[in-house]
Design a protein around this motif. Structure first.
Motif, PDB file in Angstrom:
ATOM      1  N   LYS B 158       0.828  -1.202   0.000  1.00 30.57           N
ATOM      2  CA  LYS B 158       0.000   0.000   0.000  1.00 30.57           C
ATOM      3  C   LYS B 158       0.863   1.252   0.000  1.00 30.57           C
ATOM      4  CE  LYS B 158      -3.382  -1.816   3.154  1.00 30.57           C
ATOM      5  NZ  LYS B 158      -4.751  -1.666   3.578  1.00 30.57           N
ATOM      6  N   CYS B 159       0.341   2.299  -0.586  1.00 28.20           N
ATOM      7  CA  CYS B 159       0.977   3.618  -0.598  1.00 28.20           C
ATOM      8  C   CYS B 159       2.481   3.499  -0.856  1.00 28.20           C
ATOM      9  CB  CYS B 159       0.721   4.363   0.704  1.00 28.20           C
ATOM     10  SG  CYS B 159       1.215   6.094   0.529  1.00 28.20           S
ATOM     11  N   PRO B 160       2.862   3.319  -2.132  1.00 24.88           N
ATOM     12  CA  PRO B 160       4.277   3.075  -2.437  1.00 24.88           C
ATOM     13  C   PRO B 160       5.232   4.141  -1.918  1.00 24.88           C
ATOM     14  CG  PRO B 160       2.902   2.700  -4.362  1.00 24.88           C
ATOM     15  CD  PRO B 160       2.003   3.282  -3.313  1.00 24.88           C
ATOM     16  N   VAL B 161       4.754   5.376  -1.731  1.00 22.96           N
ATOM     17  CA  VAL B 161       5.678   6.433  -1.301  1.00 22.96           C
ATOM     18  C   VAL B 161       5.803   6.552   0.220  1.00 22.96           C
ATOM     19  CG1 VAL B 161       5.409   7.778  -3.416  1.00 22.96           C
ATOM     20  CG2 VAL B 161       3.917   8.270  -1.468  1.00 22.96           C
ATOM     21  N   ALA B 301      -8.074   4.059  -6.040  1.00 25.39           N
ATOM     22  CA  ALA B 301      -9.416   3.552  -5.721  1.00 25.39           C
ATOM     23  C   ALA B 301     -10.465   4.605  -6.056  1.00 25.39           C
ATOM     24  CB  ALA B 301      -9.483   3.169  -4.245  1.00 25.39           C
ATOM     25  N   HIS B 302     -10.160   5.859  -5.740  1.00 18.25           N
ATOM     26  CA  HIS B 302     -11.066   6.974  -6.008  1.00 18.25           C
ATOM     27  C   HIS B 302     -11.358   7.099  -7.517  1.00 18.25           C
ATOM     28  CE1 HIS B 302     -11.539  11.670  -5.508  1.00 18.25           C
ATOM     29  NE2 HIS B 302     -12.404  11.174  -6.361  1.00 18.25           N
ATOM     30  N   PHE B 303     -10.290   7.151  -8.321  1.00 14.07           N
ATOM     31  CA  PHE B 303     -10.484   7.349  -9.769  1.00 14.07           C
ATOM     32  C   PHE B 303     -11.115   6.114 -10.422  1.00 14.07           C
ATOM     33  CE2 PHE B 303      -6.582  10.168  -9.050  1.00 14.07           C
ATOM     34  CZ  PHE B 303      -7.355  11.288  -8.825  1.00 14.07           C
ATOM     35  N   GLU B 304     -10.796   4.936  -9.908  1.00 14.01           N
ATOM     36  CA  GLU B 304     -11.415   3.712 -10.442  1.00 14.01           C
ATOM     37  C   GLU B 304     -12.908   3.672 -10.096  1.00 14.01           C
ATOM     38  OE1 GLU B 304      -7.619   0.599 -10.253  1.00 14.01           O
ATOM     39  OE2 GLU B 304      -9.045   0.661  -8.611  1.00 14.01           O
ATOM     40  N   THR B 329      -3.275   8.246 -11.298  1.00 10.95           N
ATOM     41  CA  THR B 329      -2.834   8.137  -9.901  1.00 10.95           C
ATOM     42  C   THR B 329      -2.315   9.495  -9.449  1.00 10.95           C
ATOM     43  OG1 THR B 329      -2.048   5.907 -10.431  1.00 10.95           O
ATOM     44  CG2 THR B 329      -1.315   6.822  -8.336  1.00 10.95           C
ATOM     45  N   MET B 330      -2.574   9.860  -8.223  1.00  8.85           N
ATOM     46  CA  MET B 330      -2.016  11.096  -7.683  1.00  8.85           C
ATOM     47  C   MET B 330      -1.547  10.811  -6.265  1.00  8.85           C
ATOM     48  SD  MET B 330      -2.334  13.923  -5.736  1.00  8.85           S
ATOM     49  CE  MET B 330      -1.666  15.543  -5.791  1.00  8.85           C
ATOM     50  N   CYS B 331      -0.300  11.134  -5.972  1.00  8.33           N
ATOM     51  CA  CYS B 331       0.230  10.903  -4.621  1.00  8.33           C
ATOM     52  C   CYS B 331       0.963  12.140  -4.127  1.00  8.33           C
ATOM     53  CB  CYS B 331       1.241   9.755  -4.615  1.00  8.33           C
ATOM     54  SG  CYS B 331       0.588   8.173  -5.112  1.00  8.33           S
ATOM     55  N   ILE B 343       3.189  13.646  -7.096  1.00  9.80           N
ATOM     56  CA  ILE B 343       3.339  13.076  -8.438  1.00  9.80           C
ATOM     57  C   ILE B 343       1.960  12.723  -8.991  1.00  9.80           C
ATOM     58  CG2 ILE B 343       5.710  12.206  -8.432  1.00  9.80           C
ATOM     59  CD1 ILE B 343       4.660   9.532  -7.374  1.00  9.80           C
ATOM     60  N   TRP B 344       1.858  12.870 -10.286  1.00 13.91           N
ATOM     61  CA  TRP B 344       0.631  12.542 -11.006  1.00 13.91           C
ATOM     62  C   TRP B 344       1.073  11.717 -12.204  1.00 13.91           C
ATOM     63  CZ3 TRP B 344      -1.061  12.738 -15.901  1.00 13.91           C
ATOM     64  CH2 TRP B 344      -2.429  12.706 -16.126  1.00 13.91           C
ATOM     65  N   PHE B 345       0.439  10.593 -12.452  1.00 12.23           N
ATOM     66  CA  PHE B 345       0.828   9.787 -13.612  1.00 12.23           C
ATOM     67  C   PHE B 345      -0.312   8.877 -14.030  1.00 12.23           C
ATOM     68  CE2 PHE B 345       1.632   5.966 -11.028  1.00 12.23           C
ATOM     69  CZ  PHE B 345       1.907   6.522  -9.797  1.00 12.23           C
ATOM     70  N   ASP B 346      -0.169   8.286 -15.217  1.00 11.84           N
ATOM     71  CA  ASP B 346      -1.138   7.286 -15.665  1.00 11.84           C
ATOM     72  C   ASP B 346      -0.403   6.241 -16.497  1.00 11.84           C
ATOM     73  OD1 ASP B 346      -0.881   8.307 -18.275  1.00 11.84           O
ATOM     74  OD2 ASP B 346      -2.593   9.641 -18.047  1.00 11.84           O
ATOM     75  N   TYR B 347      -1.163   5.347 -17.176  1.00  7.14           N
ATOM     76  CA  TYR B 347      -0.512   4.266 -17.910  1.00  7.14           C
ATOM     77  C   TYR B 347       0.496   4.783 -18.940  1.00  7.14           C
ATOM     78  CZ  TYR B 347      -4.171   0.980 -16.263  1.00  7.14           C
ATOM     79  OH  TYR B 347      -5.009   0.204 -15.504  1.00  7.14           O
ATOM     80  N   GLU B 348       0.214   5.947 -19.527  1.00  6.72           N
ATOM     81  CA  GLU B 348       1.046   6.463 -20.616  1.00  6.72           C
ATOM     82  C   GLU B 348       2.028   7.532 -20.156  1.00  6.72           C
ATOM     83  OE1 GLU B 348       0.471   5.553 -23.926  1.00  6.72           O
ATOM     84  OE2 GLU B 348      -1.046   4.108 -23.287  1.00  6.72           O
TER      85      GLU B 348
END
Lengths: 78, 379
Positions: B158-161, B301-304, B329-331, B343-348
């Motif tokens: 959980k929570c990689p950062v 989880a929120h965005f999904e 994802t946003m962390c 950080i903000w990222f997605d599959y691409e």
């Protein structure tokens, strides 16, 4: 086929560090001398896995580029 | 009447249920549908708050809420433990009953499995559940100096950062106590860099160097010797510690494993775009429960949940389900007690962390309170 293995870990479709972590999990379960092959479609595995194998003191049998994926074969040495 | 059943009262389950209730208000009122959320507990824990709790910066009362006050009143909350999903008969069995479904959402999360590393339960601490965080808070308050090892003992977790954040916060915690010169902080990570993503790994390694936080990579603990306070690794190393803050291996819930819905690691094989469980057209998975190559984080989880709710609502209204999840994802990443980056990222799109600032830290602190609006489906 070059680099026959006792156990094949098919980690294709999983991204770094998935294939390495799959190997780490498998190597804990096997006996010394076992040959394991990791199949990975992530190019960075071809670099990262041999680097880890060296650090962890195992033998790298070879890195083979197949059709759209890499087959990294190692022997558990200790 | 169509039954929508959501299993799990964490971020993914609560949000999916609330979004569905909001999109399907007329159908709920006309009793064309019923939304049931099954949760093993009647309370929700805001897990990111545990990182603050261990430093006495948040209280338990701030990070726990009763689920009934988070849910739309038209949702049927069942506090009971789901024991099996019978996909052939489309029924969820619980300890006290059974619930038929037309649509099922699996939001059963992940949990720490310290028992997978021999000696860890006896010799280590962790902050990935409330019980562990309480013990670690006491251990940190009593720490008299020595070597602290922050050890990541498996991915995914959980929570990689969070392991990075706790290392930075330990630095400030002991600085404020005028003890930093008596405390050695060592961060360890399983792969050959300090984080999964290159851009973050570079920034973090640089900040570790600036703050005198040491780090070791390709470090995979296999055993903890609690008596002699030593960690043994698969790479053949031994590391001594005075206080071990472990990020234990994680696994999926017993429910999905026992129902034959999980892969070898205990994660539910899920389509990365539609979030449907592989092989099923009316079963979805959200949040930590999935096998997706995305972070096990609340934002995911929120965005999904938005995507799943939109698609189920569309199907019920007779519209084509066109929403897709793109790995968004946003962390936030706390870089100490006063500054943070994000950080903000997605599959691409890979992440590009910005320079840490006080403003981002304050935003995170504000979000720690605002989260309860997210859970209600408002923010």
């Amino acid at each position: 086929m070059q680099g026959e293995a006792d156990r094949v870990i098919d980690a294709r479709g999983s991204y770094c560090p998935g294939p390495l972590m799959e190997l780490i999990k498998a190597i804990k379960e096997e006996d010394v001398g076992t040959v394991l092959a990791v199949l990975s479609s992530d190019a960075s595995s071809a670099k990262d896995i041999p680097e880890w194998v060296k650090k962890a003191g195992h033998e790298l049998v070879g890195v083979f580029e197949e059709d759209g994926y890499w087959r990294i074969v190692i022997r558990k040495s200790r | 009447m169509k039954n929508i059943v959501v299993i799990g009262g964490g971020v993914g389950g609560t949000l999916t249920a609330n979004y569905l209730a909001s999109k399907l208000k007329p159908e709920l009122r006309e009793r064309k549908i019923k939304i049931t959320l099954i949760s093993a507990t009647d309370k929700q824990l805001y897990e990111p708050g545990l990182l603050y709790l261990i430093f006495n910066k948040m209280e338990e009362s701030e990070i726990i809420r009763e689920i009934k006050y988070l849910l739309d009143p038209d949702i049927n909350l069942v506090v009971d433990t789901a024991t099996r999903v019978d996909t052939s008969n489309q029924v969820v069995e619980t300890e006290k009953g059974s619930y038929p479904y037309d649509y099922l959402v699996i939001a059963t999360g992940s949990k720490v499995a310290p028992e997978e590393i021999p000696g860890l339960k006896e010799g280590g601490h962790w902050f990935y559940n409330l019980e562990g965080a309480r013990k670690l808070r006491d251990a940190l308050a009593k720490f008299k100096g020595g070597k602290i090892v922050v050890g990541v003992m498996g991915v995914p977790h959980k929570c990689p950062v969070a392991p990075i954040e706790v290392s930075f916060m330990l630095h400030d915690f002991f600085k404020h106590l005028q003890m930093r010169d008596q405390v050695e902080i060592l961060y360890t990570y399983p792969i050959n860099k300090v984080f999964l993503m290159d851009s973050v790994a570079e920034l973090v390694a640089d900040l570790f160097d600036q703050k005198g936080i040491e780090y070791k990579t390709f470090f995979n603990p296999i055993e903890v010797d609690a008596k002699n306070k030593k960690i043994m690794t698969l790479e053949g190393e031994e590391e001594q510690y005075d206080l071990l803050i472990a990020i234990p291996p994680h696994k999926g819930s017993d429910l999905v494993i026992n129902s034959g819905l999980a892969d070898k690691g205990g994660w539910v094989p899920t389509d990365r775009f539609t979030l449907k469980v592989e092989g099923y057209d009316n079963v979805y998975a959200v949040g930590d429960a999935t096998n997706l190559p995305v972070s096990k984080a609340g934002s995911v989880a929120h965005f999904e949940a938005e995507v799943i709710a939109e698609n189920i609502a569309a199907e019920i209204k007779g519209l084509p389900p066109t929403a897709r999840y793109y790995g968004k994802t946003m962390c936030f990443i706390e870089t100490g007690f006063d500054e943070a980056t994000y950080i903000w990222f997605d599959y691409e799109t890979p992440p590009k962390p910005v320079m840490p600032s006080r403003f981002i830290h304050w935003t995170k602190i504000a979000y720690n309170r605002l989260y309860w609006l997210t859970a209600r489906g408002i923010l």
